[in-house]
Design a protein around this motif. Sequence first.
Motif, PDB file in Angstrom:
ATOM      1  N   UNK A 169       0.931  -1.334  -0.014  1.00 54.28           N
ATOM      2  CA  UNK A 169       0.074   0.016  -0.350  1.00 54.28           C
ATOM      3  C   UNK A 169       0.950   1.113   0.118  1.00 54.28           C
ATOM      4  N   UNK A 170       2.559   1.238   0.884  1.00 54.87           N
ATOM      5  CA  UNK A 170       2.462   2.680   1.523  1.00 54.87           C
ATOM      6  C   UNK A 170       3.481   2.152  -0.318  1.00 54.87           C
ATOM      7  N   UNK A 171       3.714   1.661  -0.984  1.00 53.26           N
ATOM      8  CA  UNK A 171       5.318   2.063  -1.951  1.00 53.26           C
ATOM      9  C   UNK A 171       4.425   1.931  -3.410  1.00 53.26           C
ATOM     10  N   UNK A 172       3.158   1.868  -3.443  1.00 53.78           N
ATOM     11  CA  UNK A 172       1.461   1.827  -4.396  1.00 53.78           C
ATOM     12  C   UNK A 172       1.530   3.424  -4.396  1.00 53.78           C
ATOM     13  N   UNK A 173       1.101   3.985  -3.067  1.00 54.87           N
ATOM     14  CA  UNK A 173       0.775   5.328  -2.146  1.00 54.87           C
ATOM     15  C   UNK A 173       1.841   6.545  -2.735  1.00 54.87           C
ATOM     16  N   UNK A 174       2.902   5.879  -2.594  1.00 56.65           N
ATOM     17  CA  UNK A 174       3.653   6.800  -2.393  1.00 56.65           C
ATOM     18  C   UNK A 174       4.719   7.050  -4.213  1.00 56.65           C
ATOM     19  N   UNK A 175       4.857   6.083  -4.692  1.00 56.58           N
ATOM     20  CA  UNK A 175       4.515   6.448  -6.117  1.00 56.58           C
ATOM     21  C   UNK A 175       3.513   6.912  -6.826  1.00 56.58           C
ATOM     22  N   UNK A 176       2.460   6.911  -6.386  1.00 56.01           N
ATOM     23  CA  UNK A 176       1.045   7.488  -7.103  1.00 56.01           C
ATOM     24  C   UNK A 176       1.988   9.359  -6.791  1.00 56.01           C
ATOM     25  N   UNK A 177       1.720   9.409  -5.628  1.00 59.08           N
ATOM     26  CA  UNK A 177       2.369  10.894  -5.270  1.00 59.08           C
ATOM     27  C   UNK A 177       3.286  11.381  -5.689  1.00 59.08           C
TER      28      UNK A 177
END
Length: 228
Positions: A169-177
């Motif tokens: 979740x964290x990796x996807x969120x940061x990559x998206x942001x």
Amino acid sequence: MGLVAEFSIDCEALPLTDVAADVPEATVVLEMQFNHGARPLFLVTVQDGPQPDIEDALAEAYDVGEWTLIGQAGETRRYQVIPALSLEEQLGEELDDLAGLEALATADAIIERIDVVPDGWRQTGWFADRDAFSKFSSFWQQNAHFRLHRLTQDGESEPAGDGLTDRQHEALRIAYERGYFDIPRQAALEDVAMELDISPSSVSERLRRAQTQLIEETVATTWPPLPD
């Protein structure tokens, strides 16, 4: 019909929490082989995290007697661990009800996954009925900090994406942001890796696993099949 529960047990005395704390970028999944007496063998699958750091953490952990690398594929490694202590010895100073801990071994339940985190375990398990789940949750509520994340009927569908780990979740969120998924791309893999404080190769594998999980829970479950 049985119940499927996802929950956390916050208890730093549980096995291998020191390993998870020493290498926080790693995902540590534990399987316990209960057919080996008072000290069940552990099968430990580790994703991400530098191999030397993981193995140093295993070597230094007070609750690990011996460990052996038994398989490796990319950034994923699998270890067999012989614990230095029985669960009763390890948790004796933390739990008031050791007899209750032994009783849990005969409960009508199957723990399907144990994710080891620095402050305890995050688990997914199947329970024969609400009474079996209540006995399990009551024990941990009385002896540690028990947090229920999800409780569903066996076979009941779950919302898409629920299979992602916290790190995914964290990796996807940061990559998206950061704009990693933008067209054109606004951030490189190295930018995401720097923010997560892990290697670019670890970020790449974590994102691939997260995307695969999302596809399996959404597109892959679509019926009838999508046209070519």
